[in-house]
Every structure is written in C-alpha cells, then in structure tokens.
Enzyme design. Structure first.
Site, PDB file in Angstrom:
ATOM      1  N   ASP A 121       9.982  -8.096   1.581  1.00 45.32           N
ATOM      2  CA  ASP A 121      10.027  -6.863   1.761  1.00 45.32           C
ATOM      3  C   ASP A 121      10.065  -6.619   3.438  1.00 45.32           C
ATOM      4  OD1 ASP A 121       9.897  -4.129   1.942  1.00 45.32           O
ATOM      5  OD2 ASP A 121       8.843  -3.947   0.130  1.00 45.32           O
ATOM      6  N   ARG A 123      10.355  -3.498   4.870  1.00 45.69           N
ATOM      7  CA  ARG A 123      10.165  -2.011   4.981  1.00 45.69           C
ATOM      8  C   ARG A 123       8.832  -2.133   5.826  1.00 45.69           C
ATOM      9  NH1 ARG A 123      10.696   0.063  -0.914  1.00 45.69           N
ATOM     10  NH2 ARG A 123       9.717  -1.887  -1.321  1.00 45.69           N
TER      11      ARG A 123
END
Length: 187
Positions: A121, A123
C-alpha cells in the site's frame, strides 16, 4: 507544499444534496464531498480513488460499495467524504491494470504490487489532517475498516469507528480475505 483550495459548489447526487470542494496538492486534486451542514462531530470517510470500482462497478474490489455506503451514510447523518486521488493504492491506473493482470494469473493483491516493485500500500494521508484543520474539525466519527487510516490521523480525535460492511462476491472473496489477513483490515 502549497495547497490550493477551490470555491464550494453544490453537488446534487442520487445519494443526496451535498457541497463539493477541491484541494489541489501538486498534480493531485482531492475532493471533499460534504453534507450542507456539518454536525459537531461529523462522520468522515477517507476514500482513495478507484476508477474501476467507483465508476465502473468492478466486482474485484469493494471500493465502489464502500464509497456508496459512505455517501448514503453522510447524506443521512452528516459529514464528509475526503476523496483522495490515490488510484490503485497510489500506484496509478496503468500499474493497477498490470496488477489486475497479475491477479488474473493467481497473485493476490499484495503479491501483484510486489511483482511490480511496489509495497502492499503506497497511500499517504497527510492531506487529510490539513483538510480537517481547514474546516476546524477536531473530532470525527471515522468510516473505515483500515487500521492504517486510523493510525494516520493524529491531530484529530476519532471518537468512533464506524465499520463499512460490504457483502463479498465470488470475484472479491480472496481480495477481502487478503485485506483482513495480510493488511489487518477490520472486516
């Protein structure tokens, strides 16, 4: 980094009548979709863009259904959706489609990202606290299943976590299992 903020505009939708405002952070333009009146402690959904799920109704993920849940919730209880332009866990659309192709070959969502040279991930959520501070919000009810989002909000009190319940389908059962078992999502 300088953040530019748009004017506020009306946004009537099938979920309800909202206000919309844009926060431009470099080349990424994030959106806030909010109820016309914010409660003292608003419900907040931090949602990362998913073109395939949010717009095309992909059944490979639960993103579109989570967004719909959040918009319905906000329409009925007041609050906002902070829509972050972080397609494919922030690997971009081209890489997301390549990750989909790897998933078609048997890789799970994390393994596919790793095959492409990314972490599970990519983000980030720094802009979220800027946005909440911009509106003077000090306490929220967070609509999420993702512990990383909970951990990322440090300067605003999360008084309640509201889980987002989505029914699995044959196309996303393994995806949801990986989110729970490997990413710690609260499903």
């Amino acid at each position: 980094m300088e953040i530019k903020v748009s004017e506020v505009a009306n946004l009537p939708t099938k979920y309800g009548d909202f206000l919309i405002q844009c926060f431009a952070e470099g080349c990424k333009e994030h959106l806030v979709i909010m109820s016309k009146e914010l409660p003292k402690i608003p419900a907040v959904r931090v949602h990362s863009e998913c073109l395939t799920g949010d717009t095309l109704g992909s059944k490979k993920c639960d993103c579109g259904e989570q967004l719909e849940f959040a918009l319905n919730y906000i329409a009925n209880h007041g609050g906002m959706v902070i829509y972050l332009r972080q397609e494919g866990r922030n690997i971009g659309l081209l890489n997301k489609v390549n990750a989909y192709a790897l998933q078609d070959k048997g890789y799970d969502t994390i393994e596919a990202n790793h095959q492409l040279g990314f972490s599970a991930d990519e983000r980030t959520y720094e802009i979220v606290e800027f946005i909440l501070d911009f509106y003077g919000i000090k306490k929220i009810k967070l609509l999420t299943n993702n512990p990383k989002k909970i951990e990322s909000i440090k300067d605003v009190a999360i008084v309640e976590r509201i889980p987002i319940k989505v029914e699995p389908n044959p196309h996303n059962e393994n995806y949801l299992k990986i989110k729970k078992e490997k990413m710690g999502h609260l499903l």
